[in-house]
Write a protein that holds these residues in place. Structure first.
Motif, PDB file in Angstrom:
ATOM      1  N   GLU A 137       0.821  -1.211   0.000  1.00 31.96           N
ATOM      2  CA  GLU A 137       0.000   0.000   0.000  1.00 31.96           C
ATOM      3  C   GLU A 137       0.857   1.263   0.000  1.00 31.96           C
ATOM      4  O   GLU A 137       0.429   2.314  -0.490  1.00 31.96           O
ATOM      5  CB  GLU A 137      -0.996   0.002   1.174  1.00 31.96           C
ATOM      6  CG  GLU A 137      -0.422   0.386   2.522  1.00 31.96           C
ATOM      7  CD  GLU A 137       0.264  -0.769   3.228  1.00 31.96           C
ATOM      8  OE1 GLU A 137       0.490  -0.666   4.435  1.00 31.96           O
ATOM      9  OE2 GLU A 137       0.594  -1.780   2.561  1.00 31.96           O
ATOM     10  N   HIS A 138       2.076   1.177   0.500  1.00 34.37           N
ATOM     11  CA  HIS A 138       2.965   2.338   0.496  1.00 34.37           C
ATOM     12  C   HIS A 138       3.536   2.642  -0.886  1.00 34.37           C
ATOM     13  O   HIS A 138       4.128   3.699  -1.088  1.00 34.37           O
ATOM     14  CB  HIS A 138       4.103   2.124   1.491  1.00 34.37           C
ATOM     15  CG  HIS A 138       3.708   2.335   2.917  1.00 34.37           C
ATOM     16  ND1 HIS A 138       3.952   3.505   3.596  1.00 34.37           N
ATOM     17  CD2 HIS A 138       3.087   1.521   3.803  1.00 34.37           C
ATOM     18  CE1 HIS A 138       3.500   3.407   4.835  1.00 34.37           C
ATOM     19  NE2 HIS A 138       2.965   2.213   4.982  1.00 34.37           N
ATOM     20  N   ASP A 139       3.384   1.712  -1.827  1.00 35.84           N
ATOM     21  CA  ASP A 139       3.884   1.914  -3.183  1.00 35.84           C
ATOM     22  C   ASP A 139       2.822   2.496  -4.108  1.00 35.84           C
ATOM     23  O   ASP A 139       3.046   2.612  -5.318  1.00 35.84           O
ATOM     24  CB  ASP A 139       4.366   0.572  -3.763  1.00 35.84           C
ATOM     25  CG  ASP A 139       5.487  -0.037  -2.944  1.00 35.84           C
ATOM     26  OD1 ASP A 139       6.392   0.715  -2.549  1.00 35.84           O
ATOM     27  OD2 ASP A 139       5.441  -1.259  -2.692  1.00 35.84           O
ATOM     28  N   ILE A 140       1.675   2.878  -3.539  1.00 37.82           N
ATOM     29  CA  ILE A 140       0.559   3.402  -4.327  1.00 37.82           C
ATOM     30  C   ILE A 140       0.439   4.908  -4.092  1.00 37.82           C
ATOM     31  O   ILE A 140       0.198   5.353  -2.968  1.00 37.82           O
ATOM     32  CB  ILE A 140      -0.758   2.706  -3.938  1.00 37.82           C
ATOM     33  CG1 ILE A 140      -0.611   1.184  -4.018  1.00 37.82           C
ATOM     34  CG2 ILE A 140      -1.897   3.186  -4.823  1.00 37.82           C
ATOM     35  CD1 ILE A 140      -0.201   0.662  -5.368  1.00 37.82           C
ATOM     36  N   VAL A 141       0.613   5.708  -5.112  1.00 40.39           N
ATOM     37  CA  VAL A 141       0.585   7.159  -4.991  1.00 40.39           C
ATOM     38  C   VAL A 141      -0.806   7.613  -4.565  1.00 40.39           C
ATOM     39  O   VAL A 141      -1.824   7.239  -5.180  1.00 40.39           O
ATOM     40  CB  VAL A 141       0.979   7.825  -6.320  1.00 40.39           C
ATOM     41  CG1 VAL A 141       0.886   9.338  -6.202  1.00 40.39           C
ATOM     42  CG2 VAL A 141       2.395   7.409  -6.717  1.00 40.39           C
ATOM     43  N   ASP A 142      -0.859   8.418  -3.491  1.00 42.88           N
ATOM     44  CA  ASP A 142      -2.115   8.962  -2.970  1.00 42.88           C
ATOM     45  C   ASP A 142      -3.128   7.871  -2.615  1.00 42.88           C
ATOM     46  O   ASP A 142      -4.328   8.132  -2.555  1.00 42.88           O
ATOM     47  CB  ASP A 142      -2.751   9.942  -3.966  1.00 42.88           C
ATOM     48  CG  ASP A 142      -1.891  11.179  -4.170  1.00 42.88           C
ATOM     49  OD1 ASP A 142      -1.214  11.584  -3.210  1.00 42.88           O
ATOM     50  OD2 ASP A 142      -1.889  11.715  -5.293  1.00 42.88           O
ATOM     51  N   PRO A 146      -1.680   3.181  -8.777  1.00 46.96           N
ATOM     52  CA  PRO A 146      -0.478   2.333  -8.805  1.00 46.96           C
ATOM     53  C   PRO A 146       0.420   2.588 -10.008  1.00 46.96           C
ATOM     54  O   PRO A 146       1.380   1.847 -10.215  1.00 46.96           O
ATOM     55  CB  PRO A 146      -1.079   0.926  -8.871  1.00 46.96           C
ATOM     56  CG  PRO A 146      -2.326   1.114  -9.684  1.00 46.96           C
ATOM     57  CD  PRO A 146      -2.859   2.483  -9.307  1.00 46.96           C
ATOM     58  N   GLN A 147       0.147   3.624 -10.795  1.00 43.98           N
ATOM     59  CA  GLN A 147       0.826   3.752 -12.077  1.00 43.98           C
ATOM     60  C   GLN A 147       2.333   3.912 -11.938  1.00 43.98           C
ATOM     61  O   GLN A 147       3.098   3.357 -12.745  1.00 43.98           O
ATOM     62  CB  GLN A 147       0.254   4.930 -12.873  1.00 43.98           C
ATOM     63  CG  GLN A 147       0.643   4.886 -14.357  1.00 43.98           C
ATOM     64  CD  GLN A 147       0.165   3.613 -15.036  1.00 43.98           C
ATOM     65  OE1 GLN A 147      -1.001   3.240 -14.925  1.00 43.98           O
ATOM     66  NE2 GLN A 147       1.066   2.940 -15.731  1.00 43.98           N
ATOM     67  N   LEU A 148       2.800   4.674 -10.952  1.00 52.53           N
ATOM     68  CA  LEU A 148       4.247   4.852 -10.797  1.00 52.53           C
ATOM     69  C   LEU A 148       4.919   3.514 -10.513  1.00 52.53           C
ATOM     70  O   LEU A 148       5.977   3.202 -11.077  1.00 52.53           O
ATOM     71  CB  LEU A 148       4.549   5.847  -9.670  1.00 52.53           C
ATOM     72  CG  LEU A 148       6.020   6.239  -9.498  1.00 52.53           C
ATOM     73  CD1 LEU A 148       6.557   6.905 -10.754  1.00 52.53           C
ATOM     74  CD2 LEU A 148       6.177   7.178  -8.300  1.00 52.53           C
ATOM     75  N   ARG A 152       7.468   1.283 -13.192  1.00 56.22           N
ATOM     76  CA  ARG A 152       8.817   0.896 -12.771  1.00 56.22           C
ATOM     77  C   ARG A 152       8.971  -0.614 -12.632  1.00 56.22           C
ATOM     78  O   ARG A 152       9.969  -1.189 -13.066  1.00 56.22           O
ATOM     79  CB  ARG A 152       9.148   1.570 -11.432  1.00 56.22           C
ATOM     80  CG  ARG A 152      10.570   1.314 -10.947  1.00 56.22           C
ATOM     81  CD  ARG A 152      11.577   2.030 -11.835  1.00 56.22           C
ATOM     82  NE  ARG A 152      11.405   3.467 -11.710  1.00 56.22           N
ATOM     83  CZ  ARG A 152      12.092   4.210 -10.843  1.00 56.22           C
ATOM     84  NH1 ARG A 152      12.972   3.660 -10.056  1.00 56.22           N
ATOM     85  NH2 ARG A 152      11.882   5.510 -10.792  1.00 56.22           N
ATOM     86  N   PHE A 153       8.008  -1.270 -12.015  1.00 53.50           N
ATOM     87  CA  PHE A 153       8.174  -2.675 -11.639  1.00 53.50           C
ATOM     88  C   PHE A 153       7.084  -3.592 -12.180  1.00 53.50           C
ATOM     89  O   PHE A 153       7.157  -4.798 -11.966  1.00 53.50           O
ATOM     90  CB  PHE A 153       8.179  -2.806 -10.109  1.00 53.50           C
ATOM     91  CG  PHE A 153       9.269  -2.028  -9.439  1.00 53.50           C
ATOM     92  CD1 PHE A 153      10.597  -2.386  -9.571  1.00 53.50           C
ATOM     93  CD2 PHE A 153       8.961  -0.916  -8.667  1.00 53.50           C
ATOM     94  CE1 PHE A 153      11.601  -1.668  -8.953  1.00 53.50           C
ATOM     95  CE2 PHE A 153       9.958  -0.190  -8.042  1.00 53.50           C
ATOM     96  CZ  PHE A 153      11.284  -0.559  -8.185  1.00 53.50           C
TER      97      PHE A 153
END
Length: 321
Positions: A137-142, A146-148, A152-153
């Motif tokens: 959940e910390h890798d999800i912007v706002d 999840p696009q960022l 990347r990954f």
């Protein structure tokens, strides 16, 4: 290697800023798809099936789980998560038998910034091993985008980052349960992902070893703290026909295990700082311990597997050890 091989009731961003999750290191070896304890040398020499079983032999292999590296976290529980991740990387590189690959079960970063993703990618590259990622959940912007992470990954993945892959006869399923949180902050999979999962496993023999990766636990470890997946039982029902299912998750930063029938659930320990035990204290979050005791409370676990009816054997090793 594809890029994906390299995501309430309270305000989500506020929760992310006050909570930190660090890295789990767990070494797994698989031989024949049935879990048991043995040395890796013994696993390499193991024969398929007791009494000349006709189950096709699976070449033993090992993989390492890391999770919740939370690059960017700088609070009192561990102001140097980069340092403890580097210690973990050094311990992995010093293993006598190197894993074949690594799975990262989410929360690569703390606040999903490009700079934090850059730092994490540079550090993890020092492992010199293939890496399969899922988001926390910390890798999800706002908390919703999840696009960022996907850019990347997650290239080549389905939907919001789910996918599967096969290794030496074993089938790995990487699920995403962090984009839309359910009641009390629990994870959720959603109808599209469940439909994909049903189709993904439909062609597999029931003897195929299944390894499931998720960030939140798929089983209701402690729903009052959001430690579970609201529709997780729907996914597990699709996997009940398989003779060996191992579900691995991050998120809770401590060793928790459960065996239910032919399913084994395992949540690993953090390499940054511990979390309180389920239900102990007011809620989840970094557990502050004296600095001298930190490395005795964090670390990694090794899990070895062979062809046997014995349960998994997990050996916990702290960074202090």
């Amino acid at each position: 290697m594809a890029d994906h091989h390299w995501n309430k009731s309270i305000d989500r961003r506020g929760m992310l800023e006050c909570m930190g999750w660090a890295g789990t290191g767990t070494l797994f070896a698989l031989a024949g798809g049935i879990e048991a304890s043995m040395t890796l040398d013994q696993a390499v020499a193991a024969t398929p099936g007791p009494g000349g079983s006709k189950v096709p032999p699976i070449r033993p292999f090992s993989f390492l789980q890391i999770s919740d590296t939370h690059i960017g976290f700088k609070k009192a529980a561990n102001p140097d998560v980069v340092g403890t991740l580097k210690e973990t990387i050094a311990k992995v590189r010093a293993l006598a038998v190197q894993p074949d690959f690594i799975v990262h079960t989410g929360d690569i970063t703390h606040l999903a910034t490009p700079e934090q993703f850059d730092t994490a990618q540079q550090l993890l590259a020092e492992l010199n091993l293939p890496i399969h990622f899922i988001p926390g959940e910390h890798d999800i912007v706002d908390g919703t985008n999840p696009q960022l992470y996907l850019d990347r990954f997650g290239k080549g993945t389905k939907g919001e980052g789910w996918y599967s892959f096969d290794v030496n006869g074993a089938h790995f399923i990487a699920l995403v349960n962090v984009v839309r949180l359910a009641e009390k902050g629990m994870g959720s999979l959603g109808a599209d992902q469940l439909a994909w999962l049903k189709d993904d496993v439909a062609h597999l023999s029931a003897s195929t070893p299944i390894i499931v990766l998720s960030h939140f636990p798929l089983w209701p470890l402690f729903p009052e703290w959001g430690w579970g997946t609201a529709d997780g039982m729907q996914a597990l029902t699709l996997l009940k026909r398989f003779a060996s299912v191992t579900a691995l998750n991050g998120h809770i930063h401590q060793i928790q295990q459960k065996t239910e029938g032919r399913m084994v659930f395992h949540a690993g320990r953090s390499t940054a700082y511990p979390q309180p035990a389920p239900g102990v204290g007011p809620g989840p979050g970094p557990l502050l311990v004296p600095p001298a005791e930190l490395r005795s409370a964090i670390g990694m676990s090794s899990l070895l597997v062979r062809q046997s009816q014995l349960p998994l054997a997990i050996i916990d090793r702290t960074l202090a050890g």
